[in-house]
Design an enzyme around this catalytic site. Structure first.
Site, mmCIF file in Angstrom:
data_model
loop_
_atom_site.group_PDB
_atom_site.id
_atom_site.type_symbol
_atom_site.label_atom_id
_atom_site.label_comp_id
_atom_site.label_asym_id
_atom_site.label_seq_id
_atom_site.Cartn_x
_atom_site.Cartn_y
_atom_site.Cartn_z
ATOM 1 N N ARG A 174 49.530 47.522 -22.587
ATOM 2 C CA ARG A 174 49.466 46.492 -21.550
ATOM 3 C C ARG A 174 50.101 45.196 -22.084
ATOM 4 O O ARG A 174 49.963 44.882 -23.270
ATOM 5 C CB ARG A 174 47.981 46.266 -21.225
ATOM 6 C CG ARG A 174 47.693 45.228 -20.155
ATOM 7 C CD ARG A 174 47.987 45.741 -18.792
ATOM 8 N NE ARG A 174 47.352 44.953 -17.753
ATOM 9 C CZ ARG A 174 47.776 44.947 -16.490
ATOM 10 N NH1 ARG A 174 48.801 45.674 -16.103
ATOM 11 N NH2 ARG A 174 47.141 44.239 -15.584
ATOM 12 N N THR B 83 53.721 50.088 -9.250
ATOM 13 C CA THR B 83 53.392 50.588 -10.567
ATOM 14 C C THR B 83 53.898 52.018 -10.464
ATOM 15 O O THR B 83 54.278 52.451 -9.383
ATOM 16 C CB THR B 83 51.851 50.472 -10.726
ATOM 17 O OG1 THR B 83 51.529 49.087 -10.704
ATOM 18 C CG2 THR B 83 51.314 51.093 -11.973
ATOM 19 N N THR C 263 53.718 49.688 -15.386
ATOM 20 C CA THR C 263 53.912 48.746 -14.284
ATOM 21 C C THR C 263 54.675 47.492 -14.662
ATOM 22 O O THR C 263 54.691 47.095 -15.827
ATOM 23 C CB THR C 263 52.533 48.318 -13.710
ATOM 24 O OG1 THR C 263 52.717 47.474 -12.586
ATOM 25 C CG2 THR C 263 51.686 47.586 -14.739
ATOM 26 N N ASP D 84 47.795 39.265 -12.766
ATOM 27 C CA ASP D 84 46.581 40.083 -12.859
ATOM 28 C C ASP D 84 45.445 39.359 -13.593
ATOM 29 O O ASP D 84 44.317 39.837 -13.614
ATOM 30 C CB ASP D 84 46.871 41.428 -13.550
ATOM 31 C CG ASP D 84 47.318 42.495 -12.550
ATOM 32 O OD1 ASP D 84 47.199 42.256 -11.335
ATOM 33 O OD2 ASP D 84 47.793 43.551 -12.986
ATOM 34 N N SER E 267 44.072 47.886 -12.926
ATOM 35 C CA SER E 267 43.408 48.970 -12.194
ATOM 36 C C SER E 267 43.976 50.333 -12.553
ATOM 37 O O SER E 267 43.524 51.357 -12.027
ATOM 38 C CB SER E 267 43.575 48.758 -10.681
ATOM 39 O OG SER E 267 42.952 47.573 -10.296
ATOM 40 N N GLY F 22 49.472 51.696 -7.124
ATOM 41 C CA GLY F 22 48.769 51.274 -5.907
ATOM 42 C C GLY F 22 47.792 50.131 -6.107
ATOM 43 O O GLY F 22 46.899 49.943 -5.283
HETATM 44 N N1 GLY Z 1 49.497 45.387 -11.988
HETATM 45 C C1 GLY Z 1 48.623 46.328 -11.441
HETATM 46 C C2 GLY Z 1 47.554 46.771 -12.359
HETATM 47 O O1 GLY Z 1 47.780 46.786 -13.556
HETATM 48 O O2 GLY Z 1 46.498 47.084 -11.929
#
Ligand code: GLY
Length: 573
Positions: free
Chosen positions: A109, A384, A402, A426, A456, A476
């Protein structure tokens, strides 16, 4: 000759024997090795969001690569063929299960840059500056995808790194055929590309894109060559890093050379839960998805969903009520575990989850505001992407990756030809103030340097009786969690095959706003009326999620579920 042998050799018994031996376990075997006539494959499978990337993945498997090798190749191929979401400028999560059942997860991430701070999107009056965390250079977190792929390959890869990046270079340099979806997305974004990238000429075509056009990306090919030749240093150091920092400087962004050097992907222990006799292996925080998925499954486990029926009112009501409670928890308790103590054990305790469902009544909908006041979670972007891969030996990889919004911040790195994420959105920019998708958070997800923003994304692997059963995930935004939830239940409770489970219409609810979103024509009007009569506000929308999943059948074959809502493709061998 014994009586048994005598019987066996009569034509009738011989025929039965042959049927049992060949036809039952394999289906009617066709010419291609490993495939049966039900579109199932014995030797491995790739399901992802673009056909050319699926081809790259299956080629790697056929060359003897394992699931991680194929995943690395697919990630880079998607960075070329799916600029909306595939990326090298973003981040993601990987859930891994080895053929022997060992599990692991990789967190790649994005992170807040070193000079990020809780007030960075506020003006002098303390108000959030519109779009600053979305469509500016400051919207980007430090990208994690390249570090993630390098780390995954270092630990599990079998083929040479260069051979895994090369197919993406070929696609970028020689070009590939644009699908109707991609043409439409590129045309939709072109005005923003022009506005946000003065003097650059990426992903633009005079007169607009149409299906079948060839998209060539020479700068991206050169960037991928750096990554091919230098691995991690090909992105986080050297000319590509210089171009990222130069781009930041000219656009008032804050990612520095040091931020890039400091970025590292992290191996985290998978969170594992049970649903009936299935084991669910999924992503821990900073994904909110894994915990939420396990909470959702546990919330409905005791109810006879199969008897209620797929997408019937009792099923929808039960699942929606569980979703309300789980998303309320998400808003308060979930964040980067390296910065905030996420109460994972408490949230997953069966007695805690069952106690949350105690206020559910069949008489009427529980108002979301009465479940837990305060934080508000809204919709996130659809953009994503997810891919599921199983290799010949049975190693499985589930990756969701994403840029956040469609084409991320829509800002390209000049000279390097790739898009930057806008994942800073986010984070919670200010307690109590919703972001673009209505998301409000608090301390757990506040902005801090080096911290990862809550996600998410829910890449997941399911085991049955100690064997691989399903590999699943989807894009999504906040609907990721509920789409994965439904796909798993579609197979386990409603006896759907993988493709049916993926294609089935979905619904979604997330505590606030207090409504149930149903895909257009997803539920019949009588069911909608029943839900409304119990106090549920129903809204409809097009496509929820794009699930790409693989199911292992009882005969040991892999069955793909590629989402018909996009260009998603399942390929096996
Ligand atoms: N950017 C969407 C997620 O990581 O949930």
């Amino acid at each position: 000759m014994s009586q048994f042998a005598c019987k066996l050799y009569t034509p009738k018994y011989l025929l039965s024997f042959l049927i049992i031996l060949f036809v039952v376990p394999t289906g009617c075997v066709q010419g291609q090795l490993g495939q049966n006539n039900s579109g199932q494959y014995k030797n491995g499978m790739v399901v992802c969001a673009y056909p050319d990337a699926a081809q790259v993945g299956i080629d790697i498997l056929k060359k003897g690569g394992n699931a991680v090798d194929a995943a690395v190749a697919v990630q880079f191929a998607l960075a070329v063929t799916l600029p909306e979401a595939g990326n090298i400028g973003g981040g993601g999560f990987m859930v891994y299960r080895s053929k022997k059942g060992k599990t692991n997860t990789l967190d790649f991430r994005e992170k807040g840059p070193g000079s990020a701070n809780a007030n960075m999107y506020l003006d002098s009056a303390g108000n959030v500056v519109p779009d600053m965390n979305l469509y500016t250079h400051k919207a980007s977190g430090v990208p994690g995808s390249v570090a993630g792929m390098v780390e995954a390959h270092k630990k599990y890869g079998k083929l040479k790194w260069a051979d895994l990046v090369q197919p993406a270079i070929n696609l970028a340099r020689n070009g590939f055929k644009v699908t109707k979806h991609l043409a439409s997305d590129l045309n939709w974004a072109s005005a923003q590309f022009i506005k946000l990238n003065p003097g650059k000429n990426y992903l633009l075509k005079e007169g607009g894109w149409k299906e079948g056009d060839i998209l060539v990306q020479e700068d991206l090919a050169k960037t991928l060559e750096q990554i091919r030749d230098k691995g991690r240093d090909g992105f986080y150091d050297g000319p590509v890093a210089d171009m990222i920092v130069a781009e930041m400087k000219q656009g008032d962004g804050i990612i520095t050379k040091q931020d890039l050097k400091d970025y590292h992907a992290v191996w985290r222990k998978a969170i594992i839960g049970e649903y009936k006799n299935y084991k669910i292996i999924t992503m821990p925080p900073p994904s909110s998805g894994g915990i939420a998925l396990l909470q959702l499954l546990k919330s409905v486990e005791q109810f006879p969903l199969k008897r209620y029926g797929h997408n019937q009112d009792s099923t929808i009501r039960l699942m929606v009520e569980a979703e309300r409670r789980v998303y309320a928890d998400r808003s308060k308790y979930l964040g980067d575990p390296d910065f905030y103590k996420v109460p994972v054990d408490i949230l997953l305790r069966p007695e805690y989850i069952t106690s949350r469902m105690k206020s559910f009544s069949w008489d009427t909908a529980t108002l979301s505001t009465s479940i837990q006041p305060g934080s508000f979670v809204g919709y996130e972007s659809d953009q994503t992407t997810h891919y599921s891969i199983v290799d010949r030996e049975g190693n499985a990889v589930s990756i969701t990756t994403t840029l956040n919004d469609t084409f991320g911040s829509k800002i390209f790195v000049q000279g390097a030809g790739f898009l930057l994420n806008n994942e800073m959105d986010d984070f919670s920019s200010k307690p109590g103030v919703p972001n673009m998708y209505g998301l409000i958070g608090g301390k757990a997800n506040s902005i801090q340097p080096g911290k990862r923003m809550l996600s998410s994304m829910t890449p997941t692997i399911v085991e049955k009786d100690g064997q691989l059963f399903m590999v699943v995930g989807t894009p999504g935004g906040s609907t990721i969690i509920t789409s994965v939830f439904q796909t798993i239940l579609n197979v386990i409770e409603f006896d759907q095959n993988m493709q049916q489970a993926v294609s089935a219409k979905r619904f979604h609810s997330q505590w606030l706003p207090d409504e149930v979103t149903i895909e257009r024509d997803g539920v019949d009007s009588a069911t909608v009326s029943k839900l409304q009569s119990k106090g549920y506000k129903i809204v409809t929308r097009n496509g929820i999620g794009r699930v790409d999943a693989i199911l292992k059948t009882q005969w040991g074959y892999y069955e793909g579920g590629a989402d018909p809502r996009g260009d998603d493709t399942a390929m096996g061998w």
